[in-house]
Design an enzyme around this catalytic site. Structure first.
Site, PDB file in Angstrom:
ATOM      1  N   ARG A   9      60.817 -87.337  34.843  1.00 40.65           N
ATOM      2  CA  ARG A   9      61.564 -88.187  33.906  1.00 40.65           C
ATOM      3  C   ARG A   9      62.923 -87.595  33.563  1.00 40.65           C
ATOM      4  O   ARG A   9      63.839 -88.321  33.176  1.00 40.65           O
ATOM      5  CB  ARG A   9      60.724 -88.458  32.650  1.00 40.65           C
ATOM      6  N   GLU A  67      49.405 -75.424  29.513  1.00 38.15           N
ATOM      7  CA  GLU A  67      48.339 -75.199  28.535  1.00 38.15           C
ATOM      8  C   GLU A  67      47.151 -74.449  29.139  1.00 38.15           C
ATOM      9  O   GLU A  67      46.670 -73.485  28.579  1.00 38.15           O
ATOM     10  CB  GLU A  67      47.865 -76.551  28.015  1.00 38.15           C
TER      11      GLU A  67
HETATM   12  P1  AMP Z   1      56.559 -77.959  28.068  1.00 38.85           P
HETATM   13  O1  AMP Z   1      56.727 -77.065  29.264  1.00 38.85           O
HETATM   14  O2  AMP Z   1      55.270 -77.693  27.336  1.00 38.85           O
HETATM   15  O3  AMP Z   1      57.763 -77.928  27.154  1.00 38.85           O
HETATM   16  O4  AMP Z   1      56.404 -79.435  28.596  1.00 38.85           O
HETATM   17  C1  AMP Z   1      57.519 -80.201  28.888  1.00 38.85           C
HETATM   18  C2  AMP Z   1      57.325 -81.025  30.118  1.00 38.85           C
HETATM   19  O5  AMP Z   1      56.081 -81.693  30.111  1.00 38.85           O
HETATM   20  C3  AMP Z   1      58.394 -82.094  30.199  1.00 38.85           C
HETATM   21  O6  AMP Z   1      58.836 -82.193  31.540  1.00 38.85           O
HETATM   22  C4  AMP Z   1      57.705 -83.355  29.715  1.00 38.85           C
HETATM   23  O7  AMP Z   1      58.042 -84.450  30.541  1.00 38.85           O
HETATM   24  C5  AMP Z   1      56.226 -83.066  29.790  1.00 38.85           C
HETATM   25  N1  AMP Z   1      55.528 -83.282  28.509  1.00 38.85           N
HETATM   26  C6  AMP Z   1      54.910 -82.330  27.767  1.00 38.85           C
HETATM   27  N2  AMP Z   1      54.315 -82.848  26.703  1.00 38.85           N
HETATM   28  C7  AMP Z   1      54.586 -84.174  26.732  1.00 38.85           C
HETATM   29  C8  AMP Z   1      54.245 -85.273  25.878  1.00 38.85           C
HETATM   30  N3  AMP Z   1      53.524 -85.114  24.768  1.00 38.85           N
HETATM   31  N4  AMP Z   1      54.692 -86.499  26.221  1.00 38.85           N
HETATM   32  C9  AMP Z   1      55.433 -86.680  27.340  1.00 38.85           C
HETATM   33  N5  AMP Z   1      55.767 -85.695  28.190  1.00 38.85           N
HETATM   34  C10 AMP Z   1      55.350 -84.442  27.898  1.00 38.85           C
END
Ligand code: AMP
Length: 176
Positions: free
Chosen positions: A64, A101
């Site tokens: 995205r 996670e």
């Molecule tokens: P992070 O590495 O945990 O910051 O996760 C960010 C990535 O995961 C981004 O590329 C987001 O598109 C996706 N992502 C993580 N959590 C969500 C969420 N609650 N809703 C949509 N996309 C998420």
């Protein structure tokens, strides 16, 4: 950006509970992307703080992040470079591992996507734990470029992803 605009964008984002797995409240931005006015406004707003920073390249994070990064690059008069999941890029690439996670993930960038000394803006849709954006920044820095900023449409502030981006300029439009 006015509070009215921010509220209007927020109204177009749907939260899908337990997607893609139990416990995750997924922020679905497709209704915002489908709204011509909101799409134009968020692209303008993501680019605006960087408009006088002579950005050479905007790196979008799969998938995205690509959608927002390309129009932001056009606005800034910069090029676009994709940062992709493992195994998708055809040419010689740099890779960075990071923690999800419950698993490890790998992001990759073409070795010639950005050049030493380039000023780079990193774009994604959501900042959650910050691991993805941190890995993207590490890749850009490893190629000798400077990360001028990280901009995401949404910040999930309760996950404190900003801590992982300490020392980098960050810009978020909507915070939950
Ligand atoms: P992070 O590495 O945990 O910051 O996760 C960010 C990535 O995961 C981004 O590329 C987001 O598109 C996706 N992502 C993580 N959590 C969500 C969420 N609650 N809703 C949509 N996309 C998420």
């Amino acid at each position: 950006m006015t509070d009215e605009a921010r509220e209007r964008w927020k109204q177009t984002i749907r939260t899908i509970n337990d997607f893609p797995k139990p416990g995750i409240d997924f922020k679905d931005i497709t209704p915002l992307l489908a709204d011509a006015r909101a799409l134009r406004e968020v692209v303008d707003e993501m680019a605006q703080p960087y408009s006088s920073m002579h950005i050479d390249s905007v790196c979008g994070i799969e998938a995205r992040g690509f959608i927002l990064a390309a129009p932001v690059a056009l606005k800034l008069g910069a090029g676009f470079a994709p940062i992709r999941k493992h195994g998708k890029l055809p040419y010689r690439s740099e890779a960075a591992c990071y923690q999800l996670e419950y698993a490890e993930a790998v992001l990759e960038i073409h070795a010639d996507a950005v050049s030493s000394g380039d000023r780079v803006l990193i774009v994604d849709d959501v900042l959650a734990t910050g691991g993805t954006a941190r890995a993207a920044a590490d890749l850009v820095q490893r190629l000798g470029a400077t990360v001028s900023g990280v901009t995401c449409l949404i910040e999930l502030s309760f996950l404190d992803g900003k801590t992982k981006l300490k020392g980098l300029d960050t810009h978020f439009l909507i915070t939950y």
